[in-house]
Design an enzyme around this catalytic site. Structure first.
Site, short mmCIF file in Angstrom:
data_model
loop_
_atom_site.label_atom_id
_atom_site.label_comp_id
_atom_site.label_asym_id
_atom_site.label_seq_id
_atom_site.Cartn_x
_atom_site.Cartn_y
_atom_site.Cartn_z
N SER A 1 7.84 -11.07 3.77
CA SER A 1 6.92 -10.32 4.62
C SER A 1 6.19 -11.24 5.60
CB SER A 1 5.96 -9.53 3.73
OG SER A 1 5.21 -8.65 4.50
N ASP B 1 5.00 -7.29 11.72
CA ASP B 1 5.17 -8.52 10.93
C ASP B 1 6.67 -8.78 10.74
OD1 ASP B 1 5.85 -6.69 8.91
OD2 ASP B 1 4.76 -7.76 7.36
N ASP C 1 9.01 -8.54 8.55
CA ASP C 1 9.92 -7.54 7.99
C ASP C 1 9.59 -6.13 8.50
OD1 ASP C 1 7.63 -7.52 6.34
OD2 ASP C 1 8.75 -6.62 4.69
N ASP D 1 7.20 -3.99 8.30
CA ASP D 1 6.60 -2.88 7.54
C ASP D 1 5.12 -2.72 7.89
OD1 ASP D 1 5.78 -5.14 6.16
OD2 ASP D 1 6.34 -4.39 4.18
#
Ligand SMILES: O=P(O)(O)OC[C@H]1O[C@H](O)[C@H](O)[C@@H](O)[C@@H]1O
Length: 577
Positions: free
Chosen positions: A144, A303, A305, A307
């Site tokens: 992340s 960000d 990834d 999400d």
């Protein structure tokens, strides 16, 4: 076995490759480093495994990834769902494609078909893919927003949400019970492909995912009217958001999307930021610079990834305002709920807004204002996903919106993890909608505060790394449990929630009731004047987090109260360091 013995085992066992052994030989004289790498196995936290890339049981490497996958495969076999297969995605980090392939080959060696994305994809698309392909589980290789030296491994179950009870403990139990590395299976890629157990996925899933996003649009009319006028600066922060975020905006008719060039392409070094987290101000430096050049209405940052979505919005005077996750979450919650009501005439009787316990009380006020149920869950979007599944299984409850303070939200139920691509789309849609009324997103924000109250929330995190840091964090939690504070910045503690002990203690009467949530190492202080403070160790980074919120009578009043509270919290932290 103590850490030294495990270290020696990695050096002598022929199962481990020479490069790994070489890396480990280089730390032979550094007992502390050996301890950090081997004193424990990397464990599942708020969002799966997360650790520094390197050799060791407490690090992210192909062996730890294979072992986790073998545990997952054993669990899938146990519940007799091998035939459904597992979807796998990965982000732009170092070793992400390699770890994803290792996971796929381990599954294939266990007779479980792996559907692996051809190249990097956002976390929410993986969540969607699990459902779309009818898989029993999903794996996403990502850390992340953590710093570049990290990688991670998120695990999803068949509903598309990250694992929660009973599957989390079931899978973790299987992983823990693997003590012999030779029982961790893998096969050649060619062999896996030949057996039909390694399938590359891409376009078909992308198109289906995009189609689901478009179904969430409420005001195509507003996009038609203002999509060509709205100016949006977007940065994927070197991660996975670039292609899907631009695609959805383009296909819907947003014509002026300016991408931050320096941060456009995937790069695991995240060279323009020290910390690729939209919660950090530095993530917006280049975006804001570009925004001023092109006079953008809003600046969006996903960000790595994709999400979570960070947001800055321009007011009528040309000033840009930072929206925290609480602010952008409420702005979207208010837009989604009010417009669903306006379009459908009413909201479903059993409609619910879902937030985590560390998320703003403005959400409670919004839910109350619309007469919808507010559901609180522990930190982790997986618990919001779990509620949606509960609605489906019981036939009771309609998901309206769910969000967290850390910049995560989900519109619709096509995925069960937070989705920064849908959030990007919805914020642009909301901006277009308010523009048709002559308002900016900041105007909408102020209107919302006027309607529901000037709530302001913030967070102070203290980084404490390594074994020592972990101990210090435990000491802080213990000390707070032993000496409960009586007040913060002049706000008296009215009740203390201890989610570990499962108690809510009324300070005045001493009456104790249960929290109604699963056990978790979290302390929450309900204060006078609608204020609150909450403390919990992070489950994804070596940090202890102090969250707090206040309610003011105006923006300035809320700011002032928040500053005073922030200082009190920091003083408390300093006294405990
Ligand atoms: O606070 P942490 O345990 O580090 O988690 C940081 C974040 O991780 C994930 O994104 C979860 O969905 C969030 O709920 C959480 O806020």
């Amino acid at each position: 076995m103590d850490y030294k013995e495990v270290y020696e085992q990695w050096l002598s066992n022929p199962y481990f490759d020479e490069a790994t052994k070489e890396e480990l030989k280089n730390i032979a004289e550094d007992d502390n480093e050996i301890k950090e790498r081997f004193y424990m196995d990397l464990e599942f936290g708020t969002a799966g495994l997360r650790g520094i890339i390197g050799a060791g049981t407490n690090r992210m490497n192909i062996y730890v990834v294979r072992r986790a996958t073998q545990g997952l495969a054993n669990y899938i076999a146990k519940v007799d769902k091998k035939s459904q297969g597992v979807a796998i995605a990965y982000d732009s980090r170092h070793m992400s494609p390699e770890f994803a392939e290792e996971a796929a080959l381990c599954l294939a060696a266990n007779g479980i078909k792996a559907y692996i994305f051809e190249s990097l994809r956002p976390t929410p698309e993986l969540s969607f893919a699990v459902r779309h392909l009818g898989c029993v589980a999903g794996i996403n290789v990502t850390a992340s927003h953590n710093p570049p030296e990290y990688n991670g491994y998120k695990v999803y179950w068949e509903d598309g949400a990250q694992i929660t009870p009973p599957h989390d403990s079931g899978i973790m139990g299987e992983v823990k019970s693997i003590s012999d590395w030779n029982t961790v299976k893998t096969i050649d890629k060619a062999e896996a492909e030949k057996a039909g157990l390694f399938q590359v996925i891409g376009k078909e899933v992308d198109d289906a995912y995009m189609a689901e996003l478009k179904k969430q649009v409420l005001h195509m009319d507003a996009i038609k009217a203002e999509g060509k006028n709205l100016k949006v600066v977007y940065t994927p922060l070197h991660g996975t958001g670039n292609i899907p975020a631009r695609r959805i905006l383009k296909e819907l008719g947003f014509e002026n999307v300016y991408v931050v060039k320096e941060q456009e392409l995937p790069d695991g070094d995240f060279p323009t930021v020290s910390y690729p987290n939209p919660e950090a101000a530095e993530a917006f430096e280049l975006g804001l610079k570009l925004a001023k050049e092109v006079d953008a209405d809003l600046v969006l940052a996903t960000d790595p990834d994709a999400d979570r979505l960070g947001v800055r919005v321009k007011d009528k005077n040309g000033e840009y305002h930072d929206l925290t996750g609480n602010m952008s979450g409420c702005l979207l919650a208010n837009y989604e709920i009010s417009q669903k009501k306006a379009i459908n005439g009413s909201l479903p009787e059993d409609g619910a807004l879902i937030k985590t316990i560390v998320t703003t009380n403005l959400a409670d006020a919004i839910a109350k204002g619309y007469g919808v149920k507010l559901i609180e869950v522990l930190t982790g979007f997986k618990f919001i996903g779990q509620q949606i599944l509960g609605f489906e299984q019981s036939g009771k409850g309609s998901y309206l919106f769910g969000f967290e303070e850390s910049y995560g939200c989900l519109i619709g139920t096509y995925a069960r993890d937070k989705d920064a691509i849908v959030a990007t789309m919805a914020l642009c849609e909301a901006a277009a909608y308010y523009k048709t009324q002559g308002k900016t997103l900041w105007d909408a924000m102020i209107e919302m505060y006027e309607q529901f109250g000037y709530y302001k929330d913030a967070i102070q995190s203290v980084t404490m790394k390594g074994i020592e840091g972990l101990q210090k964090i435990q000491e802080i939690m213990n000390s707070l449990r032993q000496n409960p504070p009586a007040e913060f910045a002049g706000h008296k503690v009215v009740a203390v929630r201890d989610y570990k002990a499962d108690t809510i203690t009324d300070v005045a009467t001493g009456a104790v009731k249960p929290t109604g949530l699963p056990n978790s190492n979290v302390l929450y202080y309900e204060l006078t004047d609608d204020a609150w403070v909450c403390v919990r160790p992070s489950g994804t980074e070596p940090k202890v987090k102090f969250y707090y919120g206040v309610k003011g009578t105006s923006l300035a009043d809320a700011d002032e109260k928040s500053d005073i509270m922030g200082k009190a919290v920091l003083d408390m932290v300093d006294s405990m360091k």
